[in-house]
Design a protein around this motif. Structure first.
Motif, short mmCIF file in Angstrom:
data_model
loop_
_atom_site.label_atom_id
_atom_site.label_comp_id
_atom_site.label_asym_id
_atom_site.label_seq_id
_atom_site.Cartn_x
_atom_site.Cartn_y
_atom_site.Cartn_z
N VAL A 1 -22.27 -67.11 -59.33
CA VAL A 1 -22.51 -66.96 -58.42
C VAL A 1 -23.79 -68.36 -58.31
O VAL A 1 -25.08 -68.56 -59.22
N VAL A 2 -24.03 -68.98 -57.42
CA VAL A 2 -25.19 -69.78 -57.08
C VAL A 2 -26.74 -68.57 -55.92
O VAL A 2 -25.89 -67.90 -55.67
N THR A 3 -27.26 -69.32 -56.39
CA THR A 3 -29.08 -68.41 -56.28
C THR A 3 -30.27 -69.53 -56.38
O THR A 3 -30.11 -70.00 -56.88
N VAL A 4 -31.25 -68.87 -55.44
CA VAL A 4 -32.58 -69.45 -55.94
C VAL A 4 -32.82 -68.78 -57.50
O VAL A 4 -32.78 -67.54 -58.21
N ASP A 5 -33.75 -70.03 -57.85
CA ASP A 5 -34.18 -69.79 -59.62
C ASP A 5 -35.63 -68.31 -59.31
O ASP A 5 -36.29 -68.66 -58.65
N ASN A 6 -35.44 -68.21 -60.37
CA ASN A 6 -37.57 -67.08 -60.06
C ASN A 6 -37.21 -66.30 -59.50
O ASN A 6 -38.19 -65.69 -59.09
N VAL A 7 -36.24 -65.42 -59.20
CA VAL A 7 -36.02 -64.36 -57.95
C VAL A 7 -35.48 -63.12 -59.01
O VAL A 7 -35.70 -63.25 -60.33
N GLY A 8 -35.50 -61.86 -58.27
CA GLY A 8 -35.30 -60.12 -59.19
C GLY A 8 -34.47 -60.52 -60.26
O GLY A 8 -34.48 -60.15 -61.01
N LYS A 9 -33.77 -60.56 -59.39
CA LYS A 9 -31.36 -60.66 -60.59
C LYS A 9 -31.84 -62.02 -61.06
O LYS A 9 -31.89 -61.34 -63.16
N THR A 10 -32.33 -63.10 -61.50
CA THR A 10 -32.74 -63.85 -62.71
C THR A 10 -34.09 -63.92 -63.60
O THR A 10 -33.28 -64.06 -64.82
N LYS A 11 -34.64 -62.85 -63.07
CA LYS A 11 -35.54 -62.00 -63.77
C LYS A 11 -35.26 -61.33 -64.46
O LYS A 11 -35.51 -60.89 -65.96
N ARG A 12 -34.24 -60.20 -64.40
CA ARG A 12 -33.35 -59.13 -64.99
C ARG A 12 -32.71 -59.55 -65.39
O ARG A 12 -32.74 -58.33 -67.33
N LEU A 13 -31.96 -60.51 -65.55
CA LEU A 13 -30.95 -61.44 -66.75
C LEU A 13 -31.62 -62.09 -67.54
O LEU A 13 -30.94 -61.89 -68.25
N ALA A 14 -32.82 -61.86 -67.42
CA ALA A 14 -33.73 -62.43 -69.23
C ALA A 14 -33.88 -61.23 -69.92
O ALA A 14 -33.37 -61.68 -71.07
N HIS A 15 -33.63 -59.99 -69.79
CA HIS A 15 -33.59 -59.06 -70.31
C HIS A 15 -32.51 -58.13 -70.42
O HIS A 15 -32.55 -57.66 -71.60
N THR A 16 -31.47 -58.54 -70.40
CA THR A 16 -30.63 -57.59 -69.95
C THR A 16 -29.04 -58.61 -69.56
O THR A 16 -29.37 -58.86 -68.58
N ALA A 17 -27.79 -58.71 -70.78
CA ALA A 17 -26.56 -59.55 -69.58
C ALA A 17 -25.82 -58.31 -68.80
O ALA A 17 -25.81 -59.22 -68.00
N ARG A 18 -26.49 -57.06 -69.36
CA ARG A 18 -25.43 -56.83 -68.55
C ARG A 18 -25.14 -57.02 -66.58
O ARG A 18 -26.28 -56.34 -66.59
N VAL A 19 -24.05 -56.57 -66.46
CA VAL A 19 -23.93 -56.18 -64.69
C VAL A 19 -22.52 -56.14 -64.44
O VAL A 19 -22.32 -55.27 -65.20
N GLU A 20 -22.79 -55.00 -63.32
CA GLU A 20 -21.66 -54.13 -62.46
C GLU A 20 -21.50 -54.69 -61.43
O GLU A 20 -22.77 -55.50 -60.73
N LEU A 21 -20.24 -54.97 -60.65
CA LEU A 21 -20.00 -55.60 -59.58
C LEU A 21 -18.77 -55.01 -59.16
O LEU A 21 -17.90 -53.85 -59.23
N ARG A 22 -18.53 -55.25 -57.46
CA ARG A 22 -17.99 -54.36 -56.72
C ARG A 22 -17.78 -55.20 -55.34
O ARG A 22 -18.60 -55.44 -54.87
#
Length: 137
Positions: free
Chosen positions: A41-62
């Motif tokens: 996934v390409v994203t802008v850095d230092n946004v919510g999702k990248t910050k949240r991934l800094a503390h947990t690697a858990r994701v869900e996808l649909r």
């Protein structure tokens, strides 16, 4: 790449859910592309999702549409994700997304080199999703 990851990689849009420290889910529709054994996934850095991934690697996808609307009873998948800010990783995700979305993605990114030089412009990052498994419906 397992069947679950392959299925997600074929979708036009995927709802990527990351989790706050409280455990509260935050869903975002994203473009996703397969590359080797990974989903990117390409994203802008230092946004919510990248910050949240800094503390947990858990994701869900649909699977979802461009607005993030999920079809009723859509399958839900779990995975692990990490943010990779390396230049090579960003080039990798751009190639993978470009291969999948073709002219549409290239048209959107034509002006990106100019925009990247503007003050305050946030750099890009790559979200690498691995270990995808189907969750119970």
């Amino acid at each position: 790449m397992n069947d679950e990851a392959r299925f997600l990689g074929e979708q036009s849009y995927v709802e990527l859910t990351t989790f706050r420290r409280t455990g509260a889910p935050v869903a975002t529709p994203v473009w996703i592309a397969p590359d080797g054994e990974d989903l990117l996934v390409v994203t802008v850095d230092n946004v919510g999702k990248t910050k949240r991934l800094a503390h947990t690697a858990r994701v869900e996808l649909r699977p979802c549409d461009v607005r993030g609307t999920v079809v009723p009873n859509a399958p839900r998948y779990a995975g692990r994700a990490r943010v990779d800010r390396d230049r090579a990783a960003v080039a990798r995700v751009k190639r993978a997304i470009g291969r999948k979305y073709g002219w549409w993605y290239r048209a959107l990114t034509t002006v990106e080199p100019v925009l990247e030089r503007l003050p305050g412009r946030k750099p890009r990052a790559t979200i690498v999703v691995t270990d995808v498994v189907l969750l119970e419906p």
